[in-house]
Design a protein around this motif. Structure first.
Motif, PDB file in Angstrom:
ATOM      1  N   UNK A 250       8.608 -31.768   4.028  1.00  0.00           N
ATOM      2  CA  UNK A 250       7.853 -32.898   4.547  1.00  0.00           C
ATOM      3  C   UNK A 250       8.161 -33.107   6.029  1.00  0.00           C
ATOM      4  N   UNK A 251       8.493 -32.040   6.748  1.00  0.00           N
ATOM      5  CA  UNK A 251       8.681 -32.166   8.187  1.00  0.00           C
ATOM      6  C   UNK A 251       7.371 -32.595   8.828  1.00  0.00           C
ATOM      7  N   UNK A 252       7.452 -33.383   9.869  1.00  0.00           N
ATOM      8  CA  UNK A 252       6.252 -33.864  10.541  1.00  0.00           C
ATOM      9  C   UNK A 252       5.581 -32.727  11.307  1.00  0.00           C
ATOM     10  N   UNK A 253       4.339 -32.980  11.711  1.00  0.00           N
ATOM     11  CA  UNK A 253       3.636 -32.040  12.576  1.00  0.00           C
ATOM     12  C   UNK A 253       2.494 -31.300  11.935  1.00  0.00           C
ATOM     13  N   UNK A 254       2.387 -31.310  10.613  1.00  0.00           N
ATOM     14  CA  UNK A 254       1.351 -30.539   9.941  1.00  0.00           C
ATOM     15  C   UNK A 254       0.592 -31.352   8.900  1.00  0.00           C
TER      16      UNK A 254
ATOM     17  N   UNK B 224      -1.061 -27.423  14.905  1.00  0.00           N
ATOM     18  CA  UNK B 224      -0.025 -27.172  13.898  1.00  0.00           C
ATOM     19  C   UNK B 224       1.300 -26.723  14.507  1.00  0.00           C
ATOM     20  N   UNK B 225       2.352 -26.957  13.733  1.00  0.00           N
ATOM     21  CA  UNK B 225       3.732 -26.768  14.203  1.00  0.00           C
ATOM     22  C   UNK B 225       4.439 -25.800  13.266  1.00  0.00           C
TER      23      UNK B 225
ATOM     24  N   UNK C  99       2.260 -24.475  17.641  1.00  0.00           N
ATOM     25  CA  UNK C  99       3.360 -24.711  18.585  1.00  0.00           C
ATOM     26  C   UNK C  99       4.703 -24.609  17.880  1.00  0.00           C
ATOM     27  N   UNK C 100       5.747 -24.087  18.579  1.00  0.00           N
ATOM     28  CA  UNK C 100       7.095 -24.125  17.996  1.00  0.00           C
ATOM     29  C   UNK C 100       7.577 -25.571  17.881  1.00  0.00           C
ATOM     30  N   UNK C 101       8.410 -25.825  16.899  1.00  0.00           N
ATOM     31  CA  UNK C 101       8.795 -27.209  16.599  1.00  0.00           C
ATOM     32  C   UNK C 101       9.487 -27.889  17.776  1.00  0.00           C
ATOM     33  N   UNK C 102      10.355 -27.191  18.477  1.00  0.00           N
ATOM     34  CA  UNK C 102      11.065 -27.838  19.582  1.00  0.00           C
ATOM     35  C   UNK C 102      10.075 -28.341  20.632  1.00  0.00           C
ATOM     36  N   UNK C 103       9.086 -27.523  20.947  1.00  0.00           N
ATOM     37  CA  UNK C 103       8.070 -27.936  21.925  1.00  0.00           C
ATOM     38  C   UNK C 103       7.260 -29.115  21.399  1.00  0.00           C
ATOM     39  N   UNK C 104       6.869 -29.056  20.137  1.00  0.00           N
ATOM     40  CA  UNK C 104       6.047 -30.117  19.560  1.00  0.00           C
ATOM     41  C   UNK C 104       6.823 -31.430  19.482  1.00  0.00           C
TER      42      UNK C 104
END
Length: 546
Positions: A182-186, A316-317, A269-274
């Motif tokens: 459930x990580x954010x971003x998607x 998307x991440x 996008x990679x997670x760190x950037x997002x």
């Protein structure tokens, strides 16, 4: 207008208990002889019957993601009592106006639309689930109506709304929820998966086969198809895939001046950037405190968030667990994807759309010197000369935008499509195509540019769907014939995993040895196989750094 869903009562609970087993089984439920009413697992819906098809629009597949549910994973909607009207699509998800897409301020938008042939009950039709384009920032399922695709192709078509832009793809540690899946971003990708689970549970109620599902989409919708192929939580939710105008190995989109874009628009996008982007947005709207960031962000008005979050930049991440645990490109290279038959294609003149919209937004037509500058920015001083020799202006009638489009389409779309075919053909069945109608009708609400538009990006949509973007446009007789052939290919692939069928020109299976793909153009010899590596200078682009 926000749709109001009544709380379930005893009558709804009884109806669901009685009728849901019939929805999931092979036997149609009582009352299925009425083609206007269908029994979903959350209640009855009443659609419309027109000519040779049935339409059920605005069916909720998830609860409204509003209030405390903003930026959370989708959950099923509440059951409703009585028969819910399903004659109009639900509102589009929140977005700014970005021609040809219209603006919307609604977060209550997780609706889908179903179109079937008029007589579909109990038939077990192939199901095609459409993810719309729009750069993950714009568009809606209701923009494309599957009137001919469903009726003439004898399939069930589902078009889906999913959260867009900042509401669909904001990554922020305060929104993670504490578990890896459930990580954010998607959130937008999770919406698509929720729609696919709805299809598994409800396709039979509309005459579809829940175990013969094809996902397909165009541009960012095509990228979403690729991402779902690489998403572990989507495993088993579909049996075939079609990506249009976005090959799965596409990863580069340059800036308007041709310079490399380190964060290409529309790409994952990679997670760190997002997360860095998400933290910056939170500071910008007054939600910098980590302890209150989640509740603070959820309190901010839709209009403010749309204004502060640039269109096309929230996508998307991947990485760090979540829906896309690794870079999707690496998942494809490793073969860690859904092993389903795949159709992949591009438009021959796709990048003409880019310069056309630059002119629409006020830029002057590209000049010869502008073309040279763009090539230098794109391929460097050494590479620019090579590209200019391969794509001289004289070969394009002296029109710089046509020369740039040819070069950019070959480098940025044809090469990744052939890379995709070469990589995947040893592992699964791949069928490649090129849409090539040089006279495809232009958008309804966008001014024509200073150059011929050819088979521009998006133009193929009007050959498969009735679309809002091309309303009022009329296909010529040869184009209508091409439309029939394309519908035949797409729906045959959905039925069997192979587009070939009697009455259509043979379509070769993709492989690295021949680089053959099916050219789709009007006219007696318009549909035929061709060597796209040769036609698009594939080996040349392998020698150019960009």
């Amino acid at each position: 207008m926000r749709r109001r869903i009544a709380r379930p009562g005893a009558l709804t609970a009884a109806l669901v208990a009685i009728l849901v087993p019939a929805v999931h089984g092979a036997t149609p439920p009582a009352g299925a002889a009425d083609p206007v009413v269908a029994v979903t697992d959350h209640g009855l819906v009443r659609g419309t019957v027109t000519g040779a098809r049935r339409d059920f629009s605005g069916i909720p597949y998830a609860a409204p993601p509003i209030g405390d549910r903003r930026w959370t994973a989708p959950v099923p909607p509440r059951p409703w009592t009585g028969v819910r009207g399903a004659a109009e699509p639900g509102p589009a998800c929140a977005q700014l106006e970005l021609p040809p897409y219209a603006a919307s301020g609604s977060e209550d938008c997780l609706y889908l639309n179903v179109t079937t042939p008029r007589r579909a009950a109990g038939r077990g039709l192939p199901v095609m689930v459409w993810f719309h384009g729009g750069g993950f920032s714009s568009g809606a399922g209701g923009d494309t109506r599957a009137t001919g695709l469903a009726a003439r192709g004898d399939v069930m078509v589902v078009t889906v709304n999913y959260r867009l832009g900042v509401f669909g793809f904001l990554a922020h540690p305060a929104l993670d929820g504490g578990t890896a899946d459930r990580r954010s971003g998607n959130f937008g990708l999770e919406d698509q998966q929720a729609a696919l689970r709805w299809v598994r549970g409800n396709a039979a109620a509309f005459g579809g086969d829940p175990h013969n599902v094809t996902i397909f989409g165009q541009w960012s919708g095509g990228k979403a198809v690729c991402l779902q192929m690489a998403a572990p939580r989507a495993a088993g939710l579909f049996e075939r895939a079609i990506t249009m105008s976005n090959p799965c190995l596409l990863h580069t989109v340059p800036n308007a001046d041709g310079t490399p874009d380190p964060t290409p628009l529309g790409m994952p996008r990679p997670r760190a950037e997002a997360e860095g982007q998400g933290l910056a947005l939170a500071r910008d709207v007054g939600c910098a405190d980590p302890g209150t960031a989640a509740s603070c962000l959820r309190s901010r008005p839709v209009a403010l968030l749309l204004d502060r979050a640039p269109a096309l930049e929230y996508t998307p991440v991947y990485g760090g667990g979540g829906v896309l645990p690794v870079d999707p490109l690496k998942a494809f290279e490793a073969g860690d994807i859904a092993r389903v038959p795949l159709m992949v294609g591009i438009n021959r003149d796709a990048y003409r759309t880019s310069d056309a919209f630059l002119e629409e937004f006020g830029s002057a037509p590209l000049t010869e010197e502008g073309y040279r500058r763009r090539l230098r920015a794109f391929a460097g001083a050494d590479g620019a000369g090579k590209v200019l020799n391969r794509y001289p202006l004289k070969d394009y009638g002296g029109v710089p935008s046509l020369a740039w489009s040819a070069a950019a389409t070959d480098a940025l779309l044809a090469r990744p499509m052939l890379d995709t075919v070469r990589l995947l053909s040893p592992r699964l069945r791949v069928y490649a195509y090129e849409f090539a109608d040089e006279n495809a009708p232009w958008y309804t609400d966008v001014a024509k540019p200073s150059f011929p538009t050819g088979s521009f990006q998006d133009s193929e949509l009007q050959y498969l769907f009735d679309t809002r973007y091309f309303r009022g446009r009329v296909l010529a007789p040869a184009q209508r014939r091409l439309s029939e052939q394309m519908i035949g290919y797409w729906t045959r692939f959905a039925r069997t995993g192979d587009p070939n069928r009697p009455g259509l020109p043979p379509w070769p299976l993709g492989d690295a040895a021949s680089d053959r793909a099916q050219v789709l153009a009007p006219g007696p010899a318009g549909v035929h196989p061709a060597d796209l590596a040769q036609a698009h200078h594939y080996r040349f682009w392998l020698s150019v750094r960009y």
